[in-house]
Design a protein around this motif. Sequence first.
Motif, PDB file in Angstrom:
ATOM      1  N   LEU A 380       8.103  -6.533   3.937  1.00 19.49           N
ATOM      2  CA  LEU A 380       8.012  -5.741   5.159  1.00 19.49           C
ATOM      3  C   LEU A 380       7.753  -4.274   4.838  1.00 19.49           C
ATOM      4  CD1 LEU A 380       8.328  -5.370   8.215  1.00 19.49           C
ATOM      5  CD2 LEU A 380      10.806  -5.224   7.866  1.00 19.49           C
ATOM      6  N   ALA A 381       8.431  -3.765   3.790  1.00 21.50           N
ATOM      7  CA  ALA A 381       8.206  -2.371   3.394  1.00 21.50           C
ATOM      8  C   ALA A 381       6.754  -2.163   2.937  1.00 21.50           C
ATOM      9  CB  ALA A 381       9.181  -1.984   2.288  1.00 21.50           C
ATOM     10  N   ALA A 382       6.232  -3.131   2.168  1.00 23.03           N
ATOM     11  CA  ALA A 382       4.845  -3.024   1.729  1.00 23.03           C
ATOM     12  C   ALA A 382       3.889  -3.086   2.912  1.00 23.03           C
ATOM     13  CB  ALA A 382       4.530  -4.143   0.738  1.00 23.03           C
ATOM     14  N   THR A 383       4.197  -3.946   3.896  1.00 19.80           N
ATOM     15  CA  THR A 383       3.357  -4.026   5.096  1.00 19.80           C
ATOM     16  C   THR A 383       3.358  -2.715   5.845  1.00 19.80           C
ATOM     17  OG1 THR A 383       3.833  -6.402   5.289  1.00 19.80           O
ATOM     18  CG2 THR A 383       3.016  -5.278   7.252  1.00 19.80           C
ATOM     19  N   TYR A 384       4.522  -2.098   5.960  1.00 20.23           N
ATOM     20  CA  TYR A 384       4.600  -0.819   6.666  1.00 20.23           C
ATOM     21  C   TYR A 384       3.788   0.254   5.941  1.00 20.23           C
ATOM     22  CZ  TYR A 384       6.315   3.782   7.892  1.00 20.23           C
ATOM     23  OH  TYR A 384       6.372   5.103   8.236  1.00 20.23           O
ATOM     24  N   LEU A 385       3.883   0.295   4.614  1.00 15.35           N
ATOM     25  CA  LEU A 385       3.143   1.315   3.869  1.00 15.35           C
ATOM     26  C   LEU A 385       1.634   1.166   4.069  1.00 15.35           C
ATOM     27  CD1 LEU A 385       5.168   1.438   0.515  1.00 15.35           C
ATOM     28  CD2 LEU A 385       5.190   3.094   2.398  1.00 15.35           C
ATOM     29  N   VAL A 386       1.161  -0.087   4.016  1.00 15.77           N
ATOM     30  CA  VAL A 386      -0.272  -0.309   4.240  1.00 15.77           C
ATOM     31  C   VAL A 386      -0.653   0.083   5.658  1.00 15.77           C
ATOM     32  CG1 VAL A 386      -2.100  -2.053   4.281  1.00 15.77           C
ATOM     33  CG2 VAL A 386      -0.379  -2.129   2.503  1.00 15.77           C
ATOM     34  N   GLY A 387       0.159  -0.325   6.637  1.00 19.24           N
ATOM     35  CA  GLY A 387      -0.132   0.023   8.018  1.00 19.24           C
ATOM     36  C   GLY A 387      -0.048   1.512   8.280  1.00 19.24           C
ATOM     37  N   ALA A 388       0.922   2.188   7.650  1.00 20.90           N
ATOM     38  CA  ALA A 388       1.064   3.635   7.842  1.00 20.90           C
ATOM     39  C   ALA A 388      -0.156   4.389   7.314  1.00 20.90           C
ATOM     40  CB  ALA A 388       2.334   4.123   7.153  1.00 20.90           C
ATOM     41  N   MET A 389      -0.741   3.885   6.233  1.00 20.60           N
ATOM     42  CA  MET A 389      -1.956   4.527   5.733  1.00 20.60           C
ATOM     43  C   MET A 389      -3.149   4.233   6.628  1.00 20.60           C
ATOM     44  SD  MET A 389      -1.687   4.183   1.575  1.00 20.60           S
ATOM     45  CE  MET A 389      -1.420   2.406   1.598  1.00 20.60           C
ATOM     46  N   CYS A 390      -3.209   3.038   7.166  1.00 21.46           N
ATOM     47  CA  CYS A 390      -4.376   2.658   7.983  1.00 21.46           C
ATOM     48  C   CYS A 390      -4.383   3.361   9.332  1.00 21.46           C
ATOM     49  CB  CYS A 390      -4.394   1.145   8.190  1.00 21.46           C
ATOM     50  SG  CYS A 390      -4.724   0.196   6.685  1.00 21.46           S
ATOM     51  N   VAL A 391      -3.200   3.668   9.908  1.00 25.45           N
ATOM     52  CA  VAL A 391      -3.194   4.333  11.208  1.00 25.45           C
ATOM     53  C   VAL A 391      -3.736   5.747  11.113  1.00 25.45           C
ATOM     54  CG1 VAL A 391      -1.282   2.966  12.114  1.00 25.45           C
ATOM     55  CG2 VAL A 391      -0.802   5.115  10.917  1.00 25.45           C
ATOM     56  N   LEU A 392      -3.821   6.285   9.898  1.00 28.19           N
ATOM     57  CA  LEU A 392      -4.371   7.631   9.742  1.00 28.19           C
ATOM     58  C   LEU A 392      -5.861   7.672  10.042  1.00 28.19           C
ATOM     59  CD1 LEU A 392      -2.495   8.781   6.506  1.00 28.19           C
ATOM     60  CD2 LEU A 392      -1.873   9.167   8.904  1.00 28.19           C
ATOM     61  N   ILE A 393      -6.491   6.494  10.161  1.00 30.21           N
ATOM     62  CA  ILE A 393      -7.900   6.469  10.588  1.00 30.21           C
ATOM     63  C   ILE A 393      -8.014   7.094  11.964  1.00 30.21           C
ATOM     64  CG2 ILE A 393      -9.846   4.955  11.159  1.00 30.21           C
ATOM     65  CD1 ILE A 393      -8.777   2.993   9.092  1.00 30.21           C
ATOM     66  N   GLY A 394      -7.082   6.796  12.850  1.00 21.03           N
ATOM     67  CA  GLY A 394      -6.956   7.498  14.111  1.00 21.03           C
ATOM     68  C   GLY A 394      -7.913   7.104  15.205  1.00 21.03           C
ATOM     69  N   SER A 395      -8.744   6.101  14.999  1.00 16.73           N
ATOM     70  CA  SER A 395      -9.716   5.711  16.022  1.00 16.73           C
ATOM     71  C   SER A 395      -9.764   4.207  16.148  1.00 16.73           C
ATOM     72  CB  SER A 395     -11.109   6.251  15.675  1.00 16.73           C
ATOM     73  OG  SER A 395     -12.091   5.728  16.543  1.00 16.73           O
ATOM     74  N   LEU A 396      -9.615   3.726  17.374  1.00 11.51           N
ATOM     75  CA  LEU A 396      -9.677   2.285  17.630  1.00 11.51           C
ATOM     76  C   LEU A 396     -11.048   1.730  17.265  1.00 11.51           C
ATOM     77  CD1 LEU A 396      -8.249   0.495  20.754  1.00 11.51           C
ATOM     78  CD2 LEU A 396     -10.546  -0.032  19.976  1.00 11.51           C
ATOM     79  N   ASN A 397     -12.100   2.424  17.642  1.00 11.23           N
ATOM     80  CA  ASN A 397     -13.462   1.947  17.362  1.00 11.23           C
ATOM     81  C   ASN A 397     -13.761   1.913  15.876  1.00 11.23           C
ATOM     82  OD1 ASN A 397     -13.617   1.941  20.104  1.00 11.23           O
ATOM     83  ND2 ASN A 397     -15.454   3.221  20.257  1.00 11.23           N
ATOM     84  N   ALA A 398     -13.122   2.770  15.081  1.00 13.63           N
ATOM     85  CA  ALA A 398     -13.361   2.772  13.634  1.00 13.63           C
ATOM     86  C   ALA A 398     -12.595   1.649  12.941  1.00 13.63           C
ATOM     87  CB  ALA A 398     -12.967   4.124  13.044  1.00 13.63           C
ATOM     88  N   VAL A 399     -11.452   1.257  13.495  1.00 12.43           N
ATOM     89  CA  VAL A 399     -10.649   0.186  12.894  1.00 12.43           C
ATOM     90  C   VAL A 399     -11.234  -1.187  13.216  1.00 12.43           C
ATOM     91  CG1 VAL A 399      -8.374  -0.926  12.930  1.00 12.43           C
ATOM     92  CG2 VAL A 399      -8.551   1.554  12.852  1.00 12.43           C
TER      93      VAL A 399
END
Length: 861
Positions: A380-399
């Motif tokens: 779960l901690a590893a999942t959060y770290l990956v997700g926390a980095m990915c949300v920095l993209i900041g755009s729904l259309n880019a994700v």
Amino acid sequence: MVATPRRAAVSEGPTLHKQITMMSQRGGSHPAPVQQRGKLGTYKGVLVPTCENMWGVIIFLRFYKIVGYSGLGYALLIASLSFMVALLTALSLSAIATCGTSQGLAGVYPMLARALGKEMATAVGLVYFLGIVFLAVLEVLGACEELEMVQHSLFEFTTHINAVRAWASAFMLALALLVAGGIRLISQLGLVFFAVVLLTMLSFYLSLFGAPNLEPIDAPANATGPAPSGLSTANLRANWGPSFAPGYEFTDCLAIFFPCFTGILSGANRASSLRDPASAIPRGTLGAITLSFCVYVSFLILWAAVGEREYLTMEHGQLDELIYPSVKAAQIGIVLSSLGQALQCVVVAPRLLASIAADGMLRPMRSLARLTGGEPKLALAATYLVGAMCVLIGSLNAVAPLLSMCFLTCYSMMNLNCCLLGLLKDPHWRPRFRYFHWAVGLVGFVLCTSIMFVIDWRYALGAWLLTLLVLALVVRTNAQTDWGSALVGLRFQLAMRSLTGIDIKAHLDENWRPQLLLLYHLREEESHGSRRGSSAAAGWGEAEPPAEPSSSSLGDLVRGDVGHTHERMFSVAAQLRHGSGLVIAAAVVPGASADSLRAVALAEAERARMDSLMGRMGVRGFCKTILARTLLEGKLGAIQWAGLGPLVPNTLLMGWPWWWRDEPEKYVPELVSTINAATIHEKTLLLCHRLSSFPGADEELSGFIDVWWIIRDGGLMLLMAHLMRKHRVWRGCDLRLHLVMEAGVDPRAVRSNLHELLRRINIEAEVEEVLLVARGSILPYMRTSAQRSFEEEKRAAAEQANPHLHSRDEDVRQLSSASPAPDARLAPVSRRSSTAGHSAASPHSAASASLAPPHSGRRTS
């Protein structure tokens, strides 16, 4: 059909006797109901969770823009392409879920590992894990986007992009902490979030149908932008064509829309909670996909009909004058439904990562499999770290395109795997799902890969390179220098990795398939041919039928030789080739020395002859010759040393020594020693007898294959008959079972429950009759001598307590002591009938599996 030792049983074999015996002891005519307390059915277990994972934020925030920029025509095309990908992948998933070998596999990754192998499943599983994390990120960013519409002041403390990143990071942390708090709370919140989704969608439907007459109670008073004009065919015609713009080209709209079909594997993730996964997963998944497609198409058509293009393509504000009864309530519902979808992803992703780590294919990941309080907290901690980095993209259309690439890679590999399993006709690939064909998997793979490159060829290459990189990390070894052809070196390395990478115990116990050692004496027919006439004249009944005229066809060529020459045994092996196992043909050259040039030349000539014959008959495998002082020494050596690693033969194919009466003191001990060696080394033995009547490869039979099946043989006889039916010679024959069991069981219960068992293991057969024999008469057919000894001691104690309870005649006693191994007979057909007989063996053939055609008096129409 078989003397089957402990390891020489099919994957279902060890359970067949136990299941049928337990069912028959219940004494009823119907199977006792299995207790499934707490298990879920198709609706609650698959359809609702799948819809819940598919109905996300894209429906509420992007459908009107997809219609506005691409037009209704292209929007329906995008929806149809996405639907076809999901449908074809669901058909492949249904085939995997209904395959007999997939029973008990809980989750997508175990199914991938069972089908693809752990190496490839690790690579594909990690890409699938990234896809789930990206889906959570997309939903969180969608929630932030709508939260800004609810209260814009919350995003004014810094720049817009940084504010979105900050709120998205806070949401990801809150979701991770919520999951860490316990799964029970999450299960209860999941129902609440899904109810919010349904209410929000109902509000959208009501508003689209009622616009512009139904006005929201909190609609902005000073709105100046375009407003919905209401449903009309004029709007449909005006919005039919495209009006693409930067950021909303066709490929962009496809990438944004496809995540609506990324939740189709939710049913497989809940397989352990289902009452009947083989039935619930196909029905629920296909039902959810079809229902979702109808919902999506209806929304696209309604948006195209409700307003002009200027209204649909506004930057924001489409909902302000549309949603009834309250805009704020609908916006809060969108935020909650998006966070609920993200929460489900944060629940699933750590468990998927922990199951991948538990296989140990990547050493740095092994610690992630550790459980804390029954939950994978490190994962779960590893999942959060990956997700926390990915949300920095900041755009729904880019994700959205990144998310689409991950899921399309997983879908394409599932489709390709099912296509290859169907093409290779693996004996364990027996999907009960009737609507699957290997062409479905091929079309699914091609469509998934094509859409990946249509969306963005750079992202597509990146996804495949990531998959191959992870695969390379899994299978990496120390670099070695290969002098010569690079292709040959690569093939050699792949072969070495494949052989050394197979868990031999699991391969033998769970993936059993007949791997034949075809063993014969070089020119044995020529050695004994002069005595055939005298044997027949003496009335011993061991002479082979007269040879038939030779012909140019391969079948006639095989039957043209006298006796049961190895050419005929090659024909038997060819008709069992659908077992996808290996064939090693070994010719023993007795009385020859390995240091004799003449003997070596003779052995090499025979090896070249066998190699040519195997090629003509389509038998896949290897051939070798063995130089030995005696015939028995050569046979025992071949039994011990033939094969390599998981390619060690588990089944011996030999000819019946019809000349044994010439020198019984020589040939009988030789045969018994061979049988003992096969038993000790846990190998099945097939003895070919009267194969001059065995059908050739160019014939097509009709009728029945009758199997007299003694349950305690472990199930291999049933598997052999099933494999033979896959060959075109036997394809027109139906399989009938004559069940042989000891007295004391209810034949009706046995028949009923055996039908149910055959349905579950996906083998088509009809139970013709249940034959009850005297207690103790099946002892010679027990799988191991230890088991037989135990039954002997138990029966002796029972007889001592009550001499009149069970009686055993002298013939049964002699039969039980004749040999240490079980007996099974498969009697295939003559050319006009097909019969597989598993009958009581004579003292001379006890402890062997005999492959022979029926007597002339036995015919089956």
